[in-house]
Design an enzyme around this catalytic site. Structure first.
Site, short mmCIF file in Angstrom:
data_model
loop_
_atom_site.label_atom_id
_atom_site.label_comp_id
_atom_site.label_asym_id
_atom_site.label_seq_id
_atom_site.Cartn_x
_atom_site.Cartn_y
_atom_site.Cartn_z
N ASP A 78 0.90 -1.27 0.04
CA ASP A 78 0.07 0.03 0.00
C ASP A 78 1.02 1.40 0.13
O ASP A 78 1.51 1.60 0.91
CB ASP A 78 -1.02 0.06 1.42
N LYS A 97 -6.96 3.30 -2.97
CA LYS A 97 -7.38 3.45 -1.64
C LYS A 97 -7.77 4.55 -0.99
O LYS A 97 -6.99 5.48 -1.34
CB LYS A 97 -6.27 2.55 -0.81
N LYS A 139 -10.30 0.11 -2.02
CA LYS A 139 -10.03 -0.34 -0.46
C LYS A 139 -10.61 1.10 0.03
O LYS A 139 -10.05 2.23 -0.07
CB LYS A 139 -8.43 -0.42 -0.11
#
EC number: 4.1.2.4
Length: 223
Positions: free
Chosen positions: A92, A154, A182
Protein backbone atom coordinates in the site's frame (compact mmCIF):
# COMPACT_ATOMS: atom_id res chain seq x y z
CA UNK A 1 -23.34 -11.39 4.15
CA UNK A 2 -21.99 -13.76 6.80
CA UNK A 3 -19.30 -12.73 9.28
CA UNK A 4 -16.88 -15.13 7.57
CA UNK A 5 -17.54 -13.50 4.20
CA UNK A 6 -17.12 -10.03 5.67
CA UNK A 7 -13.84 -11.06 7.32
CA UNK A 8 -12.36 -11.74 3.88
CA UNK A 9 -12.76 -8.07 3.00
CA UNK A 10 -10.64 -6.92 5.92
CA UNK A 11 -6.99 -5.91 6.11
CA UNK A 12 -6.55 -6.13 9.90
CA UNK A 13 -4.47 -3.04 10.59
CA UNK A 14 -1.90 -1.81 13.12
CA UNK A 15 0.16 1.12 11.82
CA UNK A 16 0.49 3.61 14.68
CA UNK A 17 3.98 4.31 16.01
CA UNK A 18 3.48 2.85 19.48
CA UNK A 19 2.54 -0.64 18.30
CA UNK A 20 5.06 -3.12 19.71
CA UNK A 21 5.93 -6.73 18.95
CA UNK A 22 3.24 -8.05 21.28
CA UNK A 23 0.65 -5.90 19.51
CA UNK A 24 1.72 -7.29 16.14
CA UNK A 25 1.68 -10.86 17.46
CA UNK A 26 -1.84 -10.31 18.79
CA UNK A 27 -2.89 -8.79 15.46
CA UNK A 28 -1.64 -11.88 13.62
CA UNK A 29 -3.36 -14.27 16.02
CA UNK A 30 -6.63 -12.36 15.64
CA UNK A 31 -6.32 -12.45 11.85
CA UNK A 32 -5.90 -16.22 11.89
CA UNK A 33 -8.73 -16.73 14.39
CA UNK A 34 -11.25 -14.57 12.56
CA UNK A 35 -10.20 -15.32 8.98
CA UNK A 36 -9.21 -11.80 7.93
CA UNK A 37 -7.71 -11.42 4.47
CA UNK A 38 -4.49 -9.84 5.66
CA UNK A 39 -2.65 -7.95 8.36
CA UNK A 40 -1.53 -4.44 7.40
CA UNK A 41 1.62 -3.48 9.29
CA UNK A 42 4.72 -1.34 9.09
CA UNK A 43 7.58 -3.03 7.26
CA UNK A 44 9.83 -3.48 10.31
CA UNK A 45 7.37 -6.10 11.55
CA UNK A 46 7.16 -8.16 8.36
CA UNK A 47 9.59 -10.85 9.63
CA UNK A 48 7.61 -11.22 12.86
CA UNK A 49 4.31 -11.42 11.00
CA UNK A 50 5.77 -13.96 8.57
CA UNK A 51 6.72 -16.15 11.53
CA UNK A 52 3.36 -15.76 13.29
CA UNK A 53 1.28 -16.34 10.15
CA UNK A 54 3.23 -19.36 8.87
CA UNK A 55 0.87 -22.10 7.74
CA UNK A 56 -2.16 -19.79 7.58
CA UNK A 57 -3.91 -18.17 4.61
CA UNK A 58 -3.52 -14.65 6.02
CA UNK A 59 -1.53 -12.31 3.76
CA UNK A 60 1.00 -9.69 4.85
CA UNK A 61 0.29 -6.17 3.62
CA UNK A 62 2.73 -3.33 4.29
CA UNK A 63 2.90 0.39 3.60
CA UNK A 64 5.34 2.43 1.49
CA UNK A 65 5.98 6.18 1.67
CA UNK A 66 3.67 6.18 4.66
CA UNK A 67 1.91 8.28 5.81
CA UNK A 68 2.86 11.44 3.86
CA UNK A 69 3.78 10.07 0.43
CA UNK A 70 6.41 12.77 -0.08
CA UNK A 71 9.49 10.55 -0.14
CA UNK A 72 11.83 10.45 -3.10
CA UNK A 73 10.46 8.07 -5.72
CA UNK A 74 13.69 6.06 -5.60
CA UNK A 75 13.23 5.60 -1.85
CA UNK A 76 9.66 4.36 -2.34
CA UNK A 77 10.84 1.88 -4.96
CA UNK A 78 13.64 0.61 -2.72
CA UNK A 79 11.29 0.35 0.27
CA UNK A 80 8.94 -1.69 -1.90
CA UNK A 81 11.65 -4.11 -3.03
CA UNK A 82 12.96 -4.60 0.50
CA UNK A 83 9.46 -5.15 1.89
CA UNK A 84 8.69 -7.82 -0.69
CA UNK A 85 12.06 -9.44 -0.07
CA UNK A 86 11.19 -9.58 3.64
CA UNK A 87 7.88 -11.31 2.92
CA UNK A 88 5.19 -8.75 2.07
CA UNK A 89 2.38 -10.07 -0.15
CA UNK A 90 0.78 -6.69 -0.89
CA UNK A 91 2.03 -3.09 -0.98
CA UNK A 92 0.00 0.00 0.00
CA UNK A 93 1.84 3.11 -1.23
CA UNK A 94 0.93 6.73 -0.54
CA UNK A 95 0.55 8.99 -3.57
CA UNK A 96 2.43 12.31 -3.58
CA UNK A 97 -0.43 14.65 -2.67
CA UNK A 98 1.77 17.74 -2.94
CA UNK A 99 2.55 16.92 -6.55
CA UNK A 100 -1.17 16.54 -7.25
CA UNK A 101 -1.79 19.95 -5.69
CA UNK A 102 1.06 21.34 -7.84
CA UNK A 103 -0.55 19.81 -10.95
CA UNK A 104 2.62 17.77 -11.54
CA UNK A 105 0.67 14.86 -12.96
CA UNK A 106 3.60 13.44 -14.95
CA UNK A 107 5.60 13.17 -11.73
CA UNK A 108 2.64 11.61 -9.92
CA UNK A 109 2.39 8.98 -12.63
CA UNK A 110 6.14 8.31 -12.67
CA UNK A 111 6.12 7.87 -8.88
CA UNK A 112 3.36 5.26 -9.01
CA UNK A 113 4.89 3.57 -12.05
CA UNK A 114 8.24 3.19 -10.28
CA UNK A 115 6.64 1.49 -7.29
CA UNK A 116 4.47 -0.65 -9.59
CA UNK A 117 7.60 -1.77 -11.43
CA UNK A 118 9.35 -2.51 -8.13
CA UNK A 119 6.38 -4.66 -7.11
CA UNK A 120 7.11 -6.95 -10.08
CA UNK A 121 3.69 -8.58 -9.88
CA UNK A 122 3.01 -8.12 -6.17
CA UNK A 123 -0.41 -6.40 -5.83
CA UNK A 124 -0.11 -2.63 -5.40
CA UNK A 125 -2.68 -0.40 -3.72
CA UNK A 126 -2.34 3.37 -4.16
CA UNK A 127 -3.51 5.52 -1.25
CA UNK A 128 -5.00 8.78 -2.54
CA UNK A 129 -5.71 10.55 0.78
CA UNK A 130 -9.11 11.58 -0.56
CA UNK A 131 -9.87 14.00 2.29
CA UNK A 132 -7.17 16.30 0.88
CA UNK A 133 -8.26 16.08 -2.78
CA UNK A 134 -11.00 17.64 -4.86
CA UNK A 135 -13.39 15.37 -6.72
CA UNK A 136 -11.61 16.17 -9.99
CA UNK A 137 -8.25 15.30 -8.43
CA UNK A 138 -9.63 11.98 -7.16
CA UNK A 139 -10.86 11.12 -10.66
CA UNK A 140 -7.57 12.11 -12.31
CA UNK A 141 -5.52 10.10 -9.80
CA UNK A 142 -7.78 7.09 -10.31
CA UNK A 143 -7.44 7.35 -14.08
CA UNK A 144 -3.64 7.30 -13.75
CA UNK A 145 -3.79 4.27 -11.46
CA UNK A 146 -6.09 2.47 -13.89
CA UNK A 147 -3.77 3.24 -16.80
CA UNK A 148 -0.75 1.84 -14.93
CA UNK A 149 -2.68 -1.26 -13.90
CA UNK A 150 -2.45 -1.21 -10.11
CA UNK A 151 -4.51 -3.71 -8.14
CA UNK A 152 -6.38 -1.21 -5.95
CA UNK A 153 -6.96 2.44 -5.29
CA UNK A 154 -7.33 3.22 -1.57
CA UNK A 155 -9.05 6.13 0.12
CA UNK A 156 -6.90 7.09 3.07
CA UNK A 157 -3.93 6.58 5.35
CA UNK A 158 -6.12 7.03 8.42
CA UNK A 159 -3.54 9.54 9.65
CA UNK A 160 -5.14 12.70 8.26
CA UNK A 161 -8.22 14.77 8.99
CA UNK A 162 -10.67 12.43 7.29
CA UNK A 163 -11.09 8.81 6.26
CA UNK A 164 -13.24 6.90 3.82
CA UNK A 165 -16.63 8.22 2.74
CA UNK A 166 -19.31 6.39 0.79
CA UNK A 167 -19.33 9.22 -1.75
CA UNK A 168 -15.59 8.98 -2.43
CA UNK A 169 -15.65 5.17 -2.62
CA UNK A 170 -18.46 5.32 -5.20
CA UNK A 171 -16.59 7.96 -7.23
CA UNK A 172 -13.42 5.89 -7.18
CA UNK A 173 -15.24 2.70 -8.19
CA UNK A 174 -17.06 4.45 -11.02
CA UNK A 175 -13.71 5.73 -12.30
CA UNK A 176 -11.55 2.60 -12.04
CA UNK A 177 -14.11 -0.03 -13.04
CA UNK A 178 -12.73 -3.51 -12.44
CA UNK A 179 -9.79 -2.36 -10.30
CA UNK A 180 -10.21 -2.92 -6.57
CA UNK A 181 -11.18 -0.14 -4.17
CA UNK A 182 -10.00 -0.19 -0.55
CA UNK A 183 -11.92 1.88 2.00
CA UNK A 184 -9.81 2.77 5.02
CA UNK A 185 -9.89 5.27 7.82
CA UNK A 186 -12.85 5.51 10.16
CA UNK A 187 -14.52 2.19 9.28
CA UNK A 188 -15.26 0.87 12.76
CA UNK A 189 -18.61 -0.96 12.65
CA UNK A 190 -20.61 -3.41 10.55
CA UNK A 191 -23.02 -0.82 9.18
CA UNK A 192 -20.25 1.43 7.87
CA UNK A 193 -18.32 -1.48 6.37
CA UNK A 194 -21.39 -2.78 4.53
CA UNK A 195 -22.15 0.73 3.24
CA UNK A 196 -18.63 0.97 1.84
CA UNK A 197 -18.97 -2.43 0.17
CA UNK A 198 -22.32 -1.45 -1.32
CA UNK A 199 -20.66 1.70 -2.72
CA UNK A 200 -18.00 -0.41 -4.43
CA UNK A 201 -15.29 -1.21 -1.88
CA UNK A 202 -13.69 -4.61 -2.40
CA UNK A 203 -11.38 -4.34 0.62
CA UNK A 204 -11.71 -2.67 4.02
CA UNK A 205 -8.71 -1.41 5.98
CA UNK A 206 -9.49 -1.24 9.68
CA UNK A 207 -8.10 -1.75 13.15
CA UNK A 208 -11.66 -2.51 14.31
CA UNK A 209 -12.02 -5.70 12.26
CA UNK A 210 -13.31 -7.79 15.15
CA UNK A 211 -16.03 -5.24 15.93
CA UNK A 212 -16.94 -5.04 12.23
CA UNK A 213 -17.53 -8.77 11.83
CA UNK A 214 -19.16 -9.25 15.25
CA UNK A 215 -21.56 -6.32 15.10
CA UNK A 216 -20.18 -4.70 18.25
CA UNK A 217 -19.00 -1.15 18.87
CA UNK A 218 -15.29 -0.34 18.92
CA UNK A 219 -14.42 2.88 20.73
CA UNK A 220 -10.68 2.22 21.01
CA UNK A 221 -9.56 1.79 17.41
CA UNK A 222 -7.95 4.73 15.68
CA UNK A 223 -7.83 3.42 12.10
Amino acid sequence: MTSNQLAQYIDHTALTAEKNEQDISTLCNEAIEHGFYSVCINSAYIPLAKEKLAGSNVKICTVVGFPLGANLTSVKAFETQESIKAGANEIDMVINVGWIKSQKWDEVKQDIQAVFNACNGTPLKVILETCLLTKDEIVKACEICKEIGVAFVKTSTGFNKGGATVEDVALMKNTVGNIGVKASGGVRDTETALAMIKAGATRIGASAGIAIISGTQDTQSTY
